[in-house]
Design an enzyme around this catalytic site. Sequence first.
Site, short mmCIF file in Angstrom:
data_model
loop_
_atom_site.label_atom_id
_atom_site.label_comp_id
_atom_site.label_asym_id
_atom_site.label_seq_id
_atom_site.Cartn_x
_atom_site.Cartn_y
_atom_site.Cartn_z
N GLY A 30 -4.39 53.37 19.07
CA GLY A 30 -3.13 54.03 18.79
C GLY A 30 -3.05 54.47 17.34
O GLY A 30 -4.04 54.87 16.73
N PHE A 74 -28.84 71.54 3.51
CA PHE A 74 -28.62 70.35 4.35
C PHE A 74 -29.88 69.48 4.43
O PHE A 74 -30.22 68.97 5.51
CB PHE A 74 -28.16 70.74 5.75
CG PHE A 74 -26.90 71.56 5.79
CD1 PHE A 74 -25.76 71.13 5.13
CD2 PHE A 74 -26.86 72.76 6.47
CE1 PHE A 74 -24.60 71.90 5.15
CE2 PHE A 74 -25.70 73.52 6.51
CZ PHE A 74 -24.57 73.09 5.84
N ILE A 75 -30.56 69.30 3.30
CA ILE A 75 -31.81 68.53 3.30
C ILE A 75 -31.51 67.08 2.93
O ILE A 75 -31.23 66.75 1.77
CB ILE A 75 -32.84 69.15 2.33
CG1 ILE A 75 -33.00 70.65 2.61
CG2 ILE A 75 -34.16 68.41 2.46
CD1 ILE A 75 -33.33 70.99 4.06
N GLN A 97 -7.98 56.06 20.76
CA GLN A 97 -6.77 56.11 21.60
C GLN A 97 -6.26 54.71 21.90
O GLN A 97 -5.05 54.46 21.89
CB GLN A 97 -7.09 56.86 22.90
CG GLN A 97 -5.87 57.18 23.76
CD GLN A 97 -5.05 58.31 23.19
OE1 GLN A 97 -5.46 58.98 22.25
NE2 GLN A 97 -3.87 58.51 23.75
N THR A 120 -27.81 71.82 17.87
CA THR A 120 -26.49 71.55 18.43
C THR A 120 -26.56 71.22 19.92
O THR A 120 -27.59 71.43 20.57
CB THR A 120 -25.58 72.78 18.26
OG1 THR A 120 -26.12 73.86 19.04
CG2 THR A 120 -25.49 73.21 16.80
N SER A 121 -25.45 70.73 20.44
CA SER A 121 -25.40 70.44 21.88
C SER A 121 -25.71 71.68 22.71
O SER A 121 -26.37 71.60 23.75
CB SER A 121 -24.02 69.88 22.26
OG SER A 121 -23.83 68.59 21.72
N GLY A 155 -31.08 78.26 11.02
CA GLY A 155 -30.81 76.92 11.53
C GLY A 155 -31.69 76.67 12.73
O GLY A 155 -32.90 76.41 12.61
N GLU A 167 -30.24 68.13 14.35
CA GLU A 167 -31.50 68.45 15.05
C GLU A 167 -31.27 69.36 16.27
O GLU A 167 -31.90 69.19 17.31
CB GLU A 167 -32.23 67.18 15.50
CG GLU A 167 -32.22 66.03 14.52
CD GLU A 167 -32.64 66.39 13.11
OE1 GLU A 167 -32.94 67.56 12.82
OE2 GLU A 167 -32.64 65.48 12.26
#
Length: 387
Positions: free
Chosen positions: A338, A155-156, A335, A364-365, A130, A362
């Site tokens: 509700g 995952f293409i 939120q 991860t965080s 990855g 592209e």
Amino acid sequence: MFDLLDDQRREFRDTLREFCRKEVAPGAARRDVDAEYPAALVSQLADLGLLGITIPEEFGGLGLDMATQVLAMEEVAYADASLGSVFAGHYLGMETLRGFGSDEQRERYLPGLATGAFRVAFALTEPDAGSDISRIRTRATPGPDGWTISGNKTFISNARESDAIVVFAMTDPGAGIRGITAFLVPTDADGLGFSAPIEKLGIRGEHAYEITLDGVVVEPDAVLGEPGGGGRIALEVLNSARIDVAALANGVAMRALDLATGYASTRIQFGRPIRELQAVQLLLAEIDALVHSGRLHAYHAAALRDQSQDVRRAGSIAKYVASENCFQSVDKALQIHGGYGYVKESEIERLYRDCRIFRIYEGTSQIQLLTIAKLLARLYDRHGTVV
């Protein structure tokens, strides 16, 4: 940020906004339920010139800048994140050819990419590779007729809907990332196989596939750039792609803000609209600040890209901030809705599923934070202070 909206960009934005809100948004919920690929809408985007925003005019594109591309990504994702992801996937493949194709390859393929007559997917990710692309196991070996490629990708996006795929393969396994080469593989090549579309949590109208390459033979001129240069190509293209992902996330966050504001204006509790309740006002203000921050970072990174500056740090910051802010924005918007935001019929429920991918796309965080930290250390070591 809004100084970027000169008269030309504002006219561009308004035209695209009208199209997206009249033609794209109304069918987004149905396409999500059916996991329907938006083929007709992709063709309409092509008719508007949107598949070639940054392709030079000499090749039939609009010849505009990345800031305009970011603007377009926002508007499309606002209406439908699935179509936005298809749109961004197109630019992954296009940017590879635009930035790293030979003169002959650019002349052959860019006009078709600009009009949508030719589509290209981008195949880097593998089951065991990855973010660490040095672990790529797909192999390409030279022979008398060109190169023979064998391996698996996953995952293409847009793979089966494209005419060719940029495939990254190891040509020198002992060289790590410097042993990767990029190839343009036609989707009708013998030995190339596709899975059914992968079932996903969100962005269900964007189809992603597992692909297999079983002795696929491509001609010598299928190489993009130089043999061994594929790793650098992948990383350079992903630097730009992260700005696109930031724009997609911002578009979804903008939609969440509008939905939350509209609902809070019409939902009556305790005899008044809930937007008059301080608890709801605080949530709306938080969403507004999150959206504004994400957009600032995306447009800043795009401006640097348009100035041909190094966008590794700015792109990673934009992608990290916008994707994380988008998730928070949608969560806060739900939120405010509700229980009505939690049911399948709610648009917020779909946005909640769609937005989760942006923190993975592209890189991860966490990969973005590692990239930022590494570049920050280099800046500090060079200058003795943060610049």
